[in-house]
Design a protein around this motif. Structure first.
Motif, short mmCIF file in Angstrom:
data_model
loop_
_atom_site.label_atom_id
_atom_site.label_comp_id
_atom_site.label_asym_id
_atom_site.label_seq_id
_atom_site.Cartn_x
_atom_site.Cartn_y
_atom_site.Cartn_z
N SER A 1 41.71 24.34 29.01
CA SER A 1 41.49 22.93 29.37
C SER A 1 40.82 22.14 28.25
N TRP A 2 40.06 22.81 27.39
CA TRP A 2 39.30 22.12 26.35
C TRP A 2 40.10 21.96 25.05
N PHE A 3 41.38 22.39 25.07
CA PHE A 3 42.18 22.33 23.83
C PHE A 3 42.37 20.90 23.33
N MET B 1 31.25 30.33 14.91
CA MET B 1 30.59 31.39 15.66
C MET B 1 31.02 31.32 17.12
N ASP B 2 31.23 32.48 17.73
CA ASP B 2 31.59 32.49 19.16
C ASP B 2 31.25 33.84 19.75
N LEU B 3 31.01 33.83 21.06
CA LEU B 3 30.79 35.07 21.81
C LEU B 3 32.05 35.92 21.80
N SER B 4 33.20 35.28 21.77
CA SER B 4 34.46 35.98 21.99
C SER B 4 35.17 36.33 20.69
N ALA B 5 35.36 37.63 20.47
CA ALA B 5 36.12 38.08 19.30
C ALA B 5 37.58 37.63 19.43
N ARG C 1 32.43 21.94 36.87
CA ARG C 1 32.67 23.33 36.47
C ARG C 1 33.71 23.37 35.35
N CYS C 2 33.66 24.44 34.57
CA CYS C 2 34.68 24.64 33.53
C CYS C 2 34.89 26.12 33.40
N SER C 3 36.15 26.53 33.32
CA SER C 3 36.47 27.94 33.14
C SER C 3 35.81 28.80 34.22
N GLY D 1 30.03 28.29 19.20
CA GLY D 1 30.96 28.33 20.33
C GLY D 1 32.26 27.64 19.96
N GLY D 2 32.64 27.83 18.71
CA GLY D 2 33.85 27.15 18.20
C GLY D 2 35.12 27.68 18.84
N GLY D 3 35.07 28.92 19.34
CA GLY D 3 36.24 29.50 19.99
C GLY D 3 37.44 29.44 19.06
N ALA D 4 38.58 29.01 19.61
CA ALA D 4 39.81 28.89 18.81
C ALA D 4 40.06 27.44 18.45
N SER D 5 38.99 26.63 18.44
CA SER D 5 39.12 25.19 18.19
C SER D 5 39.81 24.89 16.87
N THR D 6 40.54 23.77 16.85
CA THR D 6 41.21 23.31 15.63
C THR D 6 40.26 22.52 14.73
N GLU E 1 30.76 36.72 15.25
CA GLU E 1 30.85 36.98 16.68
C GLU E 1 29.42 37.15 17.18
N GLY E 2 29.01 36.33 18.14
CA GLY E 2 27.65 36.47 18.64
C GLY E 2 27.30 35.41 19.66
N ASP E 3 26.12 35.60 20.24
CA ASP E 3 25.61 34.68 21.26
C ASP E 3 24.72 33.66 20.56
N VAL E 4 25.03 32.41 20.72
CA VAL E 4 24.25 31.37 20.03
C VAL E 4 22.77 31.43 20.39
N ASP F 1 28.62 21.48 18.13
CA ASP F 1 28.86 22.19 19.39
C ASP F 1 29.65 21.25 20.29
N ARG F 2 30.85 21.63 20.64
CA ARG F 2 31.59 20.89 21.66
C ARG F 2 31.82 21.84 22.83
N ALA F 3 31.24 21.45 23.97
CA ALA F 3 31.49 22.14 25.23
C ALA F 3 30.90 23.54 25.30
N VAL F 4 29.71 23.72 24.74
CA VAL F 4 28.99 24.99 24.89
C VAL F 4 27.63 24.73 25.56
N PHE F 5 26.89 23.77 25.03
CA PHE F 5 25.55 23.48 25.57
C PHE F 5 25.61 23.21 27.08
N HIS F 6 26.69 22.60 27.55
CA HIS F 6 26.70 22.25 28.98
C HIS F 6 26.80 23.47 29.90
N PHE F 7 27.10 24.65 29.35
CA PHE F 7 27.08 25.86 30.19
C PHE F 7 25.67 26.40 30.40
N LEU F 8 24.70 25.84 29.68
CA LEU F 8 23.32 26.35 29.78
C LEU F 8 22.64 25.64 30.94
C1 SAM Z 1 34.80 25.38 26.59
S1 SAM Z 1 34.93 26.40 25.20
C2 SAM Z 1 34.83 25.26 23.84
C3 SAM Z 1 35.41 25.82 22.58
C4 SAM Z 1 35.37 24.87 21.38
N1 SAM Z 1 34.01 24.45 21.07
C5 SAM Z 1 36.26 23.68 21.58
O1 SAM Z 1 35.76 22.55 21.70
O2 SAM Z 1 37.48 23.89 21.61
C6 SAM Z 1 33.34 27.18 25.17
C7 SAM Z 1 33.24 28.22 24.05
O3 SAM Z 1 31.90 28.64 23.93
C8 SAM Z 1 31.87 30.04 23.76
N2 SAM Z 1 30.55 30.45 24.26
C9 SAM Z 1 30.07 30.36 25.52
N3 SAM Z 1 28.79 30.75 25.58
C10 SAM Z 1 28.45 31.08 24.31
C11 SAM Z 1 27.27 31.58 23.71
N4 SAM Z 1 26.16 31.81 24.44
N5 SAM Z 1 27.26 31.83 22.38
C12 SAM Z 1 28.38 31.61 21.63
N6 SAM Z 1 29.53 31.14 22.14
C13 SAM Z 1 29.56 30.89 23.46
C14 SAM Z 1 33.05 30.55 24.56
O4 SAM Z 1 33.49 31.82 24.14
C15 SAM Z 1 34.08 29.45 24.27
O5 SAM Z 1 34.81 29.72 23.12
#
Ligand code: SAM
Length: 213
Positions: free
Chosen positions: A20-22, A69-73, A154-156, A48-53, A94-97, A112-119
């Motif tokens: 959804s965040w693509f 940097m991202d949690l997900s390899a 909610r997201c994901s 939390g860049g994920g696979a962002s462009t 690869e790591g937890d921010v 950071d786009r769309a990572v902080f809001h999960f906290l």
């Molecule tokens: C909604 S996606 C946004 C991805 C990217 N920033 C974008 O805008 O396309 C959230 C990303 O944050 C990563 N993520 C979530 N919690 C994280 C954490 N504690 N540390 C690092 N990455 C995290 C997820 O693996 C995912 O790739």
């Protein structure tokens, strides 16, 4: 819940351009980063860049010191495959921010786009801001984008917190001077509309100490 497993599963089961965040292009992030990082040797981290462009856009704009940097390899692998040989120009972590061992005062731009809001817990947000303060050089910039007050709840499959520009800036405190905030209407690959808040701040730790004195 194991968040790493959650995010690995997301990227293993969904194509990067179907999440959804693509964004085909991270236009607003690129615009704001280029506004403050006038030197193409600026050290930029996308947490939390994920696979962002975004990284594609930064490379195309000529930036030469980029960390993603991202949690997900699996997410990082998708981005690296897409970039092919250009992936070698980027540092991948690869790591937890919240807990990653980031170098002190190294980065000129924290994105950071769309990572902080999960906290959703105050302690997580405090740990996050402590990482920004540790890794950003004084005078560097934090560009953070979250769902806006009228964005999704909610997201994901995870709960999120939503922010106005004032509320988002407030999470960072007076050492971060708000330079600009923007609202963006993101359209997901399935056509849904999601409102985002972007805050661009300059990290000025000494300025707030002077005010307190
Ligand atoms: C909604 S996606 C946004 C991805 C990217 N920033 C974008 O805008 O396309 C959230 C990303 O944050 C990563 N993520 C979530 N919690 C994280 C954490 N504690 N540390 C690092 N990455 C995290 C997820 O693996 C995912 O790739």
């Amino acid at each position: 819940m194991d968040l790493k497993s959650h995010w690995e599963r997301v990227y293993q089961t969904t194509k990067a351009d179907r999440v959804s965040w693509f964004q085909p292009e991270a236009t607003l992030s690129l615009e704001l980063i280029q506004q403050v990082a006038t030197d193409r040797a600026s050290n930029i981290i996308d947490v939390g860049g994920g696979a962002s462009t975004l990284v594609d856009g930064l490379l195309a704009a000529g930036y030469s010191r980029i960390t993603v940097m991202d949690l997900s390899a699996a997410a990082l692998t998708q981005a690296r495959r897409r970039l092919a040989e250009r992936q070698a120009l980027v540092e991948w972590k690869e790591g937890d921010v919240l807990t990653a061992d980031l170098p002190a005062a190294q980065f000129d731009v924290w994105h950071d786009r769309a990572v902080f809001h999960f906290l959703t817990e105050p302690q997580q947000r405090a740990d996050y801001v402590a990482q920004v303060r540790h890794a950003l050089r004084p005078g560097g910039y934090a560009l953070v984008a979250t769902f806006a007050e009228d964005g999704p709840t909610r997201c994901s499959g995870l709960d999120v917190a939503r922010y106005s520009a004032d509320a988002l800036h407030g999470e960072f405190g007076p050492d971060f001077r708000l330079l600009e905030s923007r609202r963006e209407e993101h359209i997901t690959p399935s056509g849904a509309r999601q409102s985002f808040t972007y805050c661009l701040c300059r990290y000025e730790p000494l300025a707030s100490a002077r005010h307190a004195a």
